[in-house]
Scaffold this motif. Structure first.
Motif, short mmCIF file in Angstrom:
data_model
loop_
_atom_site.label_atom_id
_atom_site.label_comp_id
_atom_site.label_asym_id
_atom_site.label_seq_id
_atom_site.Cartn_x
_atom_site.Cartn_y
_atom_site.Cartn_z
N GLN A 122 -16.83 -13.22 36.08
CA GLN A 122 -17.24 -14.61 36.29
C GLN A 122 -17.07 -15.04 37.74
N ALA A 123 -16.01 -14.55 38.39
CA ALA A 123 -15.80 -14.87 39.80
C ALA A 123 -16.91 -14.31 40.67
N ALA A 124 -17.48 -13.18 40.24
CA ALA A 124 -18.58 -12.55 40.98
C ALA A 124 -19.94 -13.12 40.57
N GLY A 125 -19.92 -14.10 39.66
CA GLY A 125 -21.17 -14.72 39.22
C GLY A 125 -22.00 -13.88 38.29
N GLU A 126 -21.35 -12.95 37.56
CA GLU A 126 -22.07 -12.03 36.67
C GLU A 126 -21.97 -12.42 35.20
N GLY A 127 -21.46 -13.60 34.92
CA GLY A 127 -21.40 -14.08 33.53
C GLY A 127 -20.29 -13.42 32.73
N THR A 128 -20.34 -13.62 31.42
CA THR A 128 -19.32 -13.07 30.51
C THR A 128 -19.81 -11.76 29.92
N PRO A 129 -19.08 -10.67 30.14
CA PRO A 129 -19.51 -9.37 29.58
C PRO A 129 -19.04 -9.19 28.15
N LYS A 130 -19.69 -8.30 27.43
CA LYS A 130 -19.24 -7.90 26.11
C LYS A 130 -18.30 -6.70 26.22
N PHE A 131 -17.47 -6.53 25.18
CA PHE A 131 -16.57 -5.39 25.10
C PHE A 131 -16.74 -4.73 23.74
N HIS A 132 -17.13 -3.46 23.75
CA HIS A 132 -17.36 -2.72 22.52
C HIS A 132 -18.34 -3.46 21.59
N GLY A 133 -19.37 -4.05 22.19
CA GLY A 133 -20.43 -4.69 21.41
C GLY A 133 -20.15 -6.11 21.00
N TRP B 94 -18.30 -10.20 21.98
CA TRP B 94 -17.87 -11.12 23.01
C TRP B 94 -16.35 -11.23 23.02
N PRO B 95 -15.76 -11.59 24.16
CA PRO B 95 -14.31 -11.81 24.22
C PRO B 95 -13.94 -13.16 23.60
N PHE B 96 -12.83 -13.19 22.86
CA PHE B 96 -12.34 -14.41 22.23
C PHE B 96 -10.88 -14.63 22.60
N ILE B 97 -10.51 -15.90 22.69
CA ILE B 97 -9.10 -16.24 22.90
C ILE B 97 -8.43 -16.25 21.54
N LEU C 118 -29.13 -18.01 14.28
CA LEU C 118 -27.89 -18.09 15.05
C LEU C 118 -27.34 -16.71 15.35
N GLU C 119 -27.37 -15.81 14.37
CA GLU C 119 -26.87 -14.46 14.56
C GLU C 119 -27.73 -13.70 15.57
N LEU C 120 -29.02 -13.95 15.56
CA LEU C 120 -29.92 -13.25 16.47
C LEU C 120 -29.83 -13.78 17.90
N LEU C 121 -29.42 -15.06 18.07
CA LEU C 121 -29.31 -15.64 19.41
C LEU C 121 -28.21 -14.95 20.22
N ASP C 122 -27.05 -14.74 19.60
CA ASP C 122 -25.97 -13.94 20.20
C ASP C 122 -25.54 -14.47 21.56
N PHE C 123 -25.08 -15.73 21.62
CA PHE C 123 -24.58 -16.29 22.89
C PHE C 123 -23.06 -16.20 22.93
N PRO C 124 -22.47 -16.22 24.14
CA PRO C 124 -21.02 -16.11 24.25
C PRO C 124 -20.29 -17.32 23.68
N PRO C 125 -19.00 -17.19 23.38
CA PRO C 125 -18.26 -18.28 22.73
C PRO C 125 -18.21 -19.55 23.55
N ARG C 126 -18.33 -20.67 22.84
CA ARG C 126 -18.17 -21.99 23.45
C ARG C 126 -17.17 -22.76 22.60
N LEU C 127 -16.03 -23.11 23.21
CA LEU C 127 -14.92 -23.74 22.49
C LEU C 127 -14.49 -22.87 21.30
N GLY C 128 -14.56 -21.56 21.48
CA GLY C 128 -14.13 -20.62 20.45
C GLY C 128 -15.19 -20.24 19.44
N TRP C 129 -16.36 -20.90 19.50
CA TRP C 129 -17.42 -20.64 18.52
C TRP C 129 -18.58 -19.92 19.20
N ASP C 130 -18.83 -18.69 18.77
CA ASP C 130 -20.02 -17.98 19.24
C ASP C 130 -21.09 -18.07 18.16
#
Length: 331
Positions: free
Chosen positions: A87-98, A100-103, A279-291
């Motif tokens: 994110q600091a490099a402006g490359e967005g949020t990456p996926k890990f093992h297919g 999204w990252p969650f808190i 919604l499942e097909l859109l596949d956007f990164p989490p927002r307030l914990g909800w992807d």
């Protein structure tokens, strides 16, 4: 029926078209790999399961109770370290093992999706009580199809139990159970549709179910292998789900044309289910914990109430038909 066979052929063609891969840009990055190597070396014993004494003191109680291993802790910490760098490099949020990252919250890996899965489980359990009261298993001799819905509800509740567990704690076993049980629910709806369409036509039913069930067994064996491509698995579920929708759409539309007042419930259920899949097909990164995946589970949670209302009315209709047929034979 021709449309059903065409759909099965499509599955056969697409089966080998998707590459098998379990990596994503996040876990492939040198940032993540270097961080993970350093973290494991400094904090874990040789097997990666146990912590060194100082590192163990830093783990909070909830993660200890949910048995987060040292290697998993390192993966979690390095995941967020990598996300910050991306994110600091402006490359967005990456996926890990297919995925999204969650808190995590209190050791729960994906709290929003786990909560939504529990809502789906509650909805299915609530409707199971209704069906069990009105059509207990004691009615199986008069109406064998009652066993189908008892079995299907058990499949659904089992799937949502494992969905909840998987979203709480992601490991190889819970991932396998979640994916296999989710497919069993999708296939269950398809199988239920075929059985309902072929009611009292056993030979035709067996022919129509033979190939799809063989693919189900084959895919479960693939999932058990441990190397899972999330997109491939989701695509297969969508394909089988689409065929199930076609079967139920044809059946409920026929019922509607014949004047059965309960048929629109199935049509509404199918429409809302297909809308939710977006919604499942859109596949956007989490927002307030909800992807997208968690929101998909949330939107599907009230749908069992609509679906099983249709099932109950259809069972009452079949019961009436059986009674009329019995009365006819006695006259």
């Amino acid at each position: 029926m021709k449309l059903l066979f065409i759909s099965v052929i499509i599955i056969l063609v697409l089966w080998g078209k998707f590459p098998l891969a379990s990596c994503s840009i996040g876990d492939r990055s040198s940032i993540y790999l270097n961080c993970l190597h350093r973290c494991v070396k400094e904090n874990c014993t040789n097997d990666g399961e146990n912590f060194k004494s100082k590192a163990a003191q830093k783990q909070d109680l909830s993660c200890k109770l949910l048995r987060w291993s040292c290697d998993e802790e390192c993966r979690y910490q390095c995941m967020w370290f990598t996300v910050q760098k991306f994110q600091a490099a402006g490359e967005g949020t990456p996926k890990f093992h297919g995925r999204w990252p969650f808190i995590r919250v209190m050791g729960i890996q994906e709290p929003a999706a786990a909560f939504a899965s529990m809502l789906n489980l509650a909805a299915n359990a609530f409707m199971y009580r209704k069906i069990r009261r009105q059509f207990p298993m004691s009615k199986i001799h008069a109406m064998p199809i009652v066993a189908l819905w008892h079995g299907y509800l058990m499949v659904c509740m089992n799937a949502w139990v494992w969905s909840t567990i998987f979203h709480m704690r992601d490991n190889a076993f819970t991932e396998f159970m979640d994916y296999a049980c989710a497919l069993s629910m999708v296939m269950g709806l398809f199988v239920a549709g075929i059985i309902r369409v072929c009611y009292k036509r056993t030979k035709l039913m067996v022919v129509l179910l033979l190939i799809p069930l063989s693919y189900f067994v084959s895919h479960v064996r693939y999932l058990y292998g441990g190397v899972v491509d999330y997109d491939y698995n989701m695509t297969l579920n969508v394909l089988f789900g689409a065929i199930g929708v076609v079967v139920w759409l044809c059946l409920s539309w026929t019922q509607y044309c014949r004047g059965r007042a309960y048929a629109p419930r199935m049509l509404y259920f199918l429409t809302l289910s297909m809308a939710a899949v977006v919604l499942e097909l859109l596949d956007f990164p989490p927002r307030l914990g909800w992807d997208a995946h968690a929101l998909w589970h949330l939107t599907t949670s009230p749908l069992p109430l609509l679906f099983y209302r249709y099932v109950l009315d259809d069972l009452h209709f079949l019961q009436t038909q059986e009674l009329e047929s019995f009365a006819y034979k006695l006259t």
